[in-house]
Design a protein around this motif. Structure first.
Motif, PDB file in Angstrom:
ATOM      1  N   THR A 125       0.986  -0.931   0.244  1.00  0.00           N
ATOM      2  CA  THR A 125       0.137   0.091  -0.632  1.00  0.00           C
ATOM      3  C   THR A 125       1.067   1.338   0.077  1.00  0.00           C
ATOM      4  N   ASP A 182       0.198   3.969   1.957  1.00  0.00           N
ATOM      5  CA  ASP A 182       0.709   4.588   3.408  1.00  0.00           C
ATOM      6  C   ASP A 182       1.856   3.274   3.499  1.00  0.00           C
ATOM      7  N   GLN A 183       1.881   2.252   3.380  1.00  0.00           N
ATOM      8  CA  GLN A 183       3.405   1.510   3.750  1.00  0.00           C
ATOM      9  C   GLN A 183       4.263   1.980   3.694  1.00  0.00           C
ATOM     10  N   ALA A 238       3.950   6.406  -4.082  1.00  0.00           N
ATOM     11  CA  ALA A 238       5.082   6.136  -2.830  1.00  0.00           C
ATOM     12  C   ALA A 238       5.895   7.183  -3.094  1.00  0.00           C
ATOM     13  N   GLN A 277       4.712  10.938  -3.605  1.00  0.00           N
ATOM     14  CA  GLN A 277       4.153  11.788  -2.039  1.00  0.00           C
ATOM     15  C   GLN A 277       5.241  12.053  -1.058  1.00  0.00           C
ATOM     16  N   VAL A 333       5.190   5.394   2.752  1.00  0.00           N
ATOM     17  CA  VAL A 333       4.954   6.532   3.158  1.00  0.00           C
ATOM     18  C   VAL A 333       5.718   5.954   4.268  1.00  0.00           C
ATOM     19  N   ALA A 334       4.933   5.554   5.228  1.00  0.00           N
ATOM     20  CA  ALA A 334       6.066   4.921   6.520  1.00  0.00           C
ATOM     21  C   ALA A 334       7.256   4.666   6.897  1.00  0.00           C
TER      22      ALA A 334
END
Length: 269
Positions: free
Chosen positions: A81, A83-84, A124, A127, A86-87
């Motif tokens: 994902t 979000d994964q 990603a 972002q 980006v984290a």
């Protein structure tokens, strides 16, 4: 009798977590440093292995890392994902997104899932502002189409790692502002056509890498590759750009700093 220190150079893509190097990391890094390899990016190809790859980057000065789902693993790994990724990018030594891409040589049957995964990695990269690391094999037309359309939808930076594709994909990548990375394959005697593609590219868009443990350059071809050998590849291919080794090492290191700002060496005296 003292010898001048070797010219500093960067290995922009290696796989230090692979079992080929188990138990040898200290010696491996020592050999790389002795060859002038001041920095390297070790690439995580399955996100479940990210903790081990991160640990290597944390353990050694000059070792940075990137993570993603390799296209050949896209079918049997959970879909990553945005979000994964980006984290993960919050880590100070996490410097790139991937490797991702398309591989129709071995895994053409999962082309649709590979493209889905690639789109996640591209978002990603947008972002985070970190460069995308692309693997492309036997997928030139689809890769050119996807990268062009995605870049039009929102810009991102990118390196075509271990570039061995055709001249048309090289030109597409360069037109988008991307970089091409030379592996040991570019130094093989039979790679004249590939060297010609690189020779037509601006030298300020060129990186060098080992992709170790794979693709050792001459005279180690067929044996295990390692980051120290990026210096051998660079010495063999510098003439493609009419440069000597110190010039080419300095230029590709500067290119790396521009594309991978989180891993940049910083101001030098």
């Amino acid at each position: 009798m003292s010898h001048a220190a070797p010219s500093p150079i960067v290995d922009s893509h290696c796989h230090l977590d692979f079992p080929d190097f188990d138990g040898e990391h200290d010696a491996l890094i020592d050999r790389a440093r002795a060859a002038g390899v001041t920095r390297m990016v070790t690439i995580c190809t399955r996100l479940r292995q990210e903790p081990q790859v991160r640990a290597l980057a944390e353990r050694f000065d000059g070792v940075f890392y990137a993570a993603g789902t390799h296209p050949m693993s896209a079918a049997d790994e959970p879909m990553v994902t945005v979000d994964q990724l980006v984290a993960l990018s919050a880590h100070p030594k996490f410097v790139g997104i991937g490797e991702t891409g398309l591989d129709y040589h071995y895994t053409a049957d999962s082309a649709a899932r590979q493209a889905e995964s690639l789109a996640v990695h591209i978002e990603a990269a947008r972002q985070t502002g970190l460069p995308l690391i692309i693997h492309s094999r036997d997928a030139d037309d689809d890769m050119a189409r996807i990268l062009t359309a995605e870049h039009r939808a929102g810009a991102f930076s990118c390196v075509m790692h271990c570039f061995t594709s055709g001249a048309a994909l090289a030109q597409t990548a360069l037109d988008l502002g991307f970089y091409l990375s030379m592996s040991g394959i570019a130094a093989f005697p039979r790679s004249a056509d590939l060297r010609a593609i690189f020779a037509a590219a601006p030298v300020d868009r060129i990186l060098v890498e080992t992709d170790s443990p794979y693709l050792a350059p001459p005279p180690h071809r067929g044996k295990r590759n390692e980051p120290a050998y990026v210096a051998k590849t660079a010495a063999l291919v510098a003439e493609v750009f009419g440069m000597d080794y110190p010039q080419f090492a300095a230029r590709t290191s500067a290119n790396f700093d521009r594309l991978f700002p989180k891993a940049a060496s910083g101001p030098t005296a």
